[in-house]
Each structure stands twice: as structure tokens, then as C-alpha cells.
Design a protein around this motif. Structure first.
Motif, PDB file in Angstrom:
ATOM      1  N   PHE A  81      12.387   0.633   0.054  1.00 30.27           N
ATOM      2  CA  PHE A  81      13.159   1.046  -1.113  1.00 30.27           C
ATOM      3  C   PHE A  81      13.482   2.539  -1.102  1.00 30.27           C
ATOM      4  N   LEU A  82      13.087   3.233  -0.012  1.00 32.20           N
ATOM      5  CA  LEU A  82      13.387   4.654   0.131  1.00 32.20           C
ATOM      6  C   LEU A  82      14.292   4.863   1.342  1.00 32.20           C
ATOM      7  N   PRO A  83      15.106   5.893   1.356  1.00 35.30           N
ATOM      8  CA  PRO A  83      15.941   6.175   2.524  1.00 35.30           C
ATOM      9  C   PRO A  83      15.077   6.398   3.766  1.00 35.30           C
ATOM     10  N   GLU A  84      15.554   5.923   4.898  1.00 39.48           N
ATOM     11  CA  GLU A  84      14.807   6.047   6.145  1.00 39.48           C
ATOM     12  C   GLU A  84      14.774   7.499   6.609  1.00 39.48           C
ATOM     13  N   LYS A  85      13.601   7.957   7.070  1.00 41.23           N
ATOM     14  CA  LYS A  85      13.431   9.314   7.556  1.00 41.23           C
ATOM     15  C   LYS A  85      13.276   9.313   9.073  1.00 41.23           C
ATOM     16  N   ALA A  86      13.878  10.291   9.716  1.00 41.10           N
ATOM     17  CA  ALA A  86      13.830  10.377  11.176  1.00 41.10           C
ATOM     18  C   ALA A  86      12.393  10.494  11.679  1.00 41.10           C
ATOM     19  N   GLU A  87      11.571  11.249  10.967  1.00 43.15           N
ATOM     20  CA  GLU A  87      10.179  11.415  11.416  1.00 43.15           C
ATOM     21  C   GLU A  87       9.378  10.112  11.317  1.00 43.15           C
ATOM     22  N   ASP A  88       9.754   9.266  10.331  1.00 46.24           N
ATOM     23  CA  ASP A  88       9.087   7.976  10.216  1.00 46.24           C
ATOM     24  C   ASP A  88       9.472   7.054  11.375  1.00 46.24           C
ATOM     25  N   VAL A  89      10.741   7.070  11.746  1.00 48.27           N
ATOM     26  CA  VAL A  89      11.212   6.271  12.875  1.00 48.27           C
ATOM     27  C   VAL A  89      10.542   6.740  14.166  1.00 48.27           C
ATOM     28  N   ALA A  90      10.402   8.041  14.345  1.00 49.20           N
ATOM     29  CA  ALA A  90       9.744   8.587  15.531  1.00 49.20           C
ATOM     30  C   ALA A  90       8.284   8.137  15.588  1.00 49.20           C
ATOM     31  N   TRP A  91       7.623   8.139  14.426  1.00 49.04           N
ATOM     32  CA  TRP A  91       6.225   7.681  14.374  1.00 49.04           C
ATOM     33  C   TRP A  91       6.122   6.211  14.778  1.00 49.04           C
ATOM     34  N   LEU A  92       7.022   5.374  14.258  1.00 51.93           N
ATOM     35  CA  LEU A  92       6.999   3.954  14.587  1.00 51.93           C
ATOM     36  C   LEU A  92       7.288   3.728  16.062  1.00 51.93           C
ATOM     37  N   ILE A 117      18.992  -1.097  -4.814  1.00 52.00           N
ATOM     38  CA  ILE A 117      18.415  -0.790  -6.123  1.00 52.00           C
ATOM     39  C   ILE A 117      19.207   0.307  -6.828  1.00 52.00           C
ATOM     40  N   GLU A 118      19.817   1.199  -6.037  1.00 54.48           N
ATOM     41  CA  GLU A 118      20.656   2.228  -6.649  1.00 54.48           C
ATOM     42  C   GLU A 118      21.889   1.605  -7.291  1.00 54.48           C
ATOM     43  N   ARG A 119      22.445   0.622  -6.614  1.00 58.30           N
ATOM     44  CA  ARG A 119      23.640  -0.052  -7.145  1.00 58.30           C
ATOM     45  C   ARG A 119      23.347  -0.750  -8.465  1.00 58.30           C
ATOM     46  N   TRP A 120      22.151  -1.294  -8.570  1.00 58.35           N
ATOM     47  CA  TRP A 120      21.783  -2.032  -9.780  1.00 58.35           C
ATOM     48  C   TRP A 120      21.104  -1.137 -10.822  1.00 58.35           C
ATOM     49  N   GLY A 121      21.047   0.142 -10.567  1.00 62.03           N
ATOM     50  CA  GLY A 121      20.479   1.063 -11.540  1.00 62.03           C
ATOM     51  C   GLY A 121      18.977   0.966 -11.671  1.00 62.03           C
ATOM     52  N   VAL A 122      18.307   0.555 -10.590  1.00 63.35           N
ATOM     53  CA  VAL A 122      16.848   0.434 -10.608  1.00 63.35           C
ATOM     54  C   VAL A 122      16.238   1.713 -10.055  1.00 63.35           C
ATOM     55  N   THR A 123      15.264   2.247 -10.757  1.00 68.97           N
ATOM     56  CA  THR A 123      14.588   3.459 -10.323  1.00 68.97           C
ATOM     57  C   THR A 123      13.273   3.101  -9.643  1.00 68.97           C
ATOM     58  N   ARG A 124      13.078   3.597  -8.445  1.00 71.64           N
ATOM     59  CA  ARG A 124      11.842   3.354  -7.698  1.00 71.64           C
ATOM     60  C   ARG A 124      10.797   4.384  -8.091  1.00 71.64           C
ATOM     61  N   ARG A 125       9.629   3.950  -8.569  1.00 72.58           N
ATOM     62  CA  ARG A 125       8.542   4.850  -8.954  1.00 72.58           C
ATOM     63  C   ARG A 125       7.373   4.612  -8.015  1.00 72.58           C
ATOM     64  N   LEU A 126       7.144   5.583  -7.172  1.00 75.75           N
ATOM     65  CA  LEU A 126       6.122   5.449  -6.145  1.00 75.75           C
ATOM     66  C   LEU A 126       5.257   6.694  -6.146  1.00 75.75           C
ATOM     67  N   HIS A 127       3.952   6.501  -6.260  1.00 81.59           N
ATOM     68  CA  HIS A 127       3.019   7.622  -6.332  1.00 81.59           C
ATOM     69  C   HIS A 127       1.973   7.445  -5.227  1.00 81.59           C
ATOM     70  N   THR A 128       1.800   8.443  -4.394  1.00 76.43           N
ATOM     71  CA  THR A 128       0.850   8.341  -3.291  1.00 76.43           C
ATOM     72  C   THR A 128      -0.033   9.568  -3.214  1.00 76.43           C
ATOM     73  N   ALA A 129      -1.170   9.424  -2.580  1.00 73.98           N
ATOM     74  CA  ALA A 129      -2.031  10.540  -2.197  1.00 73.98           C
ATOM     75  C   ALA A 129      -2.066  10.531  -0.683  1.00 73.98           C
ATOM     76  N   GLY A 130      -1.396  11.494  -0.069  1.00 67.10           N
ATOM     77  CA  GLY A 130      -1.247  11.491   1.381  1.00 67.10           C
ATOM     78  C   GLY A 130       0.222  11.401   1.727  1.00 67.10           C
ATOM     79  N   GLY A 131       0.720  12.367   2.461  1.00 67.64           N
ATOM     80  CA  GLY A 131       2.144  12.443   2.717  1.00 67.64           C
ATOM     81  C   GLY A 131       2.706  11.316   3.553  1.00 67.64           C
ATOM     82  N   SER A 132       1.867  10.626   4.306  1.00 72.07           N
ATOM     83  CA  SER A 132       2.357   9.565   5.190  1.00 72.07           C
ATOM     84  C   SER A 132       2.196   8.169   4.603  1.00 72.07           C
ATOM     85  N   LYS A 133       1.695   8.090   3.379  1.00 75.45           N
ATOM     86  CA  LYS A 133       1.359   6.792   2.807  1.00 75.45           C
ATOM     87  C   LYS A 133       2.589   5.915   2.573  1.00 75.45           C
ATOM     88  N   SER A 134       3.740   6.525   2.343  1.00 76.71           N
ATOM     89  CA  SER A 134       4.935   5.742   2.011  1.00 76.71           C
ATOM     90  C   SER A 134       5.910   5.622   3.176  1.00 76.71           C
TER      91      SER A 134
END
Length: 298
Positions: free
Chosen positions: A172-183, A150-167
């Protein structure tokens, strides 16, 4: 007093419980149920392509219903899928077996892997063909990372959450080490539950090989050596030898009336509101099912 005697040829054609009651002195019955498809809570375009508790519960109940029931045979052909649906189906089989007090035999066909092997373990005995693929006692999760696309095509990701773990693990977001550990932690917990189920059902028949639970698969003969199955043989041959006087009665899933008439659900028709999205969802489900089978060359 004269007693009315109904010929066996007539009673065998009587439907439902009436036929079973009148012919109760006849041959014992072995119910044969086919459990084929990817295990998923989601419905498929063709209902028989997926397995879940909703799709098979009534079939299982009818399989355990005959009064002269000698055994129930499960013919398993599944690459796996949902852990929860695997557990729900397996638990239902065990509860019905306990109520009926009859043995359950499982027969692996092309593949009984992952959730498919979970279902086979619901049986008291498991058989396989020499060419059957058996095992895959593990947990897998797959997805795509689309943030670079999506970055290559100039698309902006708009994501709004309540709760830090919801996303977590949003593709469409870069992978986070803490998310991989949770999985990974979640997968390990599921793996422990799967391993416990296999140990509970197979007991001391299992070989002491710790690699049994690393997700590997084996052909039927090696699976027998490892204790994952009890023998090599087809459903017809084993059941004929074990229950020579029994009628092997196939119990099939009953299709909805619209399906028997060749009509699909309204939500899947592209001409109706939401039809395109529904068609896309069905296509994605079909591709995922195809990929599950393709992992085993099928």
C-alpha cells in the motif's frame, strides 16, 4: 520339537512390525512416497494439497522403516514454493537415507520445478517422463502495488512502525529503490544456496551449461542431456527393472481423524468467530497454489 509355521498369506496380512518381523525372510521392499503439491509452511483446506516437513515427515519415516527395505522411491509432482520447507524436507530425506543405507530414486511426473526439483535432488538418482517439466533453478517473488488504488478511492494508509525497515515492500506504499535492492540481494543469496545444493547432489553429471541456473525449465529428454535427470522412465517400469523381486509398497500420508470423518477444523467454519477471515485466508492460499501450477500450464 515342533516349530509353528505361519503361511505367507497370513503373515502378509499381519499389521505393522509384527508382519514385518514374521515375514522377514520374504521379498524385499521398495517404499514409494508421493510428494505432490505446492511447498508451503501454511496448511491448506485439503492437507494433501501442500508439502511441508510437518505434513510429510511421518510418511517419510514410515517409508524408511521396513526391515527388508531395498530402496525408497519419491514420486515428485510440485511447482515449488517455500525454499525453507524444500530444504527441510530434502535434508530429512538425506538423513533417513544415511541411517537406512538404502538408495533413493526420484521420479518427476508433470512438473518438478523450483522447490519440486530441490526435492528430487534429495535422491541419488532422478528419472523423468519425456513430457515432464524439470528445472526452474531460480528464485521468484511476486506481489501487488496497491498505493494508486487506495489513493483513487480516497483511502488513507495509517502505518506505524518501530524500525526503519519494518515496512519494506508494503503493497500500500510506493515502491522504494532501496527496498527492491534489498529483496534482490536476498534472492541472490537464496539462488546461490539452491545452486550449491544442485551441484552437491548432481556433481559431475551436470552439463557445463551456465544456463542451468537461470530459472529455465526443460522437458524430460533435454533435462537428461543437461544432467538434471539420469534417465527417462516411470516409477513402475524403472523399479520393476531395478528391483524385480521387490514389493513396491506405496506409503501414504495418514489423514487426521476429523478429515477421515469428513469434518474440517473449527477455525474454517464461517459461522464461528474468525471464520470469515479464515475462509478468506484459505481462498487466498488456494489462489496462490493455483497460480503456481498455472505457470506450467497445469
Amino acid at each position: 520339537m515342533d516349530v509353528l509355521r505361519i503361511p505367507a498369506a497370513v503373515t502378509s496380512r499381519l499389521p505393522g512390525k509384527l508382519g514385518e518381523t514374521v515375514g522377514a525372510v520374504g521379498a524385499p521392499v521398495v517404499s514409494v512416497v508421493r510428494l505432490q503439491g505446492v511447498i508451503s509452511a501454511q496448511a491448506a483446506p485439503v492437507p494433501r494439497q501442500v508439502l511441508n516437513l510437518s505434513s510429510v515427515e511421518k510418511t517419510l519415516e514410515r517409508a524408511f522403516a521396513p526391515e527388508r527395505l531395498a530402496a525408497v522411491a519419491l514420486v515428485v509432482n510440485s511447482p515449488g514454493g517455500s525454499p525453507t520447507q524444500s530444504q527441510l524436507i530434502g535434508d530429512r530425506i538425506r538423513s533417513l537415507a544415511a541411517e537406512s543405507e538404502v538408495p533413493v530414486l526420484a521420479f518427476c511426473e508433470d512438473v518438478a520445478a523450483s522447490g519440486g526439483y530441490w526435492l528430487a535432488c534429495a535422491a541419488d538418482e532422478i528419472y523423468a517422463c519425456s513430457t515432464s517439466i524439470v528445472g526452474s533453478i531460480g528464485v521468484i517473488s511476486a506481489g501487488f502495488g496497491l498505493d494508486g488504488l487506495i489513493e483513487r478511492w480516497g483511502v488513507t494508509r495509517r502505518l506505524h512502525t518501530a524500525g526503519g525497515s519494518k515496512s519494506r515492500l508494503d503493497p500500500f506504499l510506493p515502491e522504494k529503490a532501496e527496498d527492491v535492492a534489498w529483496l534482490t540481494d536476498l534472492q541472490e543469496q537464496l539462488h546461490e544456496r539452491f545452486t550449491a545444493w544442485v551441484r552437491e547432489r548432481r556433481g559431475d553429471r551436470l552439463a557445463g551449461d551456465t544456463e542451468l541456473f537461470d530459472g529455465e525449465v526443460w522437458l524430460g529428454e533435454r533435462a537428461r542431456e543437461l544432467g538434471l535427470v539420469d534417465g527417462i522412465g516411470t516409477a513402475h517400469d524403472v523399479l520393476t527393472e531395478r528391483f524385480p523381486d521387490a514389493e513396491q509398497r506405496v506409503v501414504e500420508q495418514r489423514r487426521p481423524l476429523l478429515a477421515r470423518l469428513g469434518a474440517g477444523g473449527a477455525a474454517s467454519l464461517p459461522g464461528l468467530p474468525g471464520g470469515v477471515a479464515a475462509a478468506g485466508h484459505e481462498l487466498l492460499g488456494a489462489l496462490e497454489a493455483r497460480a503456481a501450477w498455472a505457470r506450467y500450464g497445469l
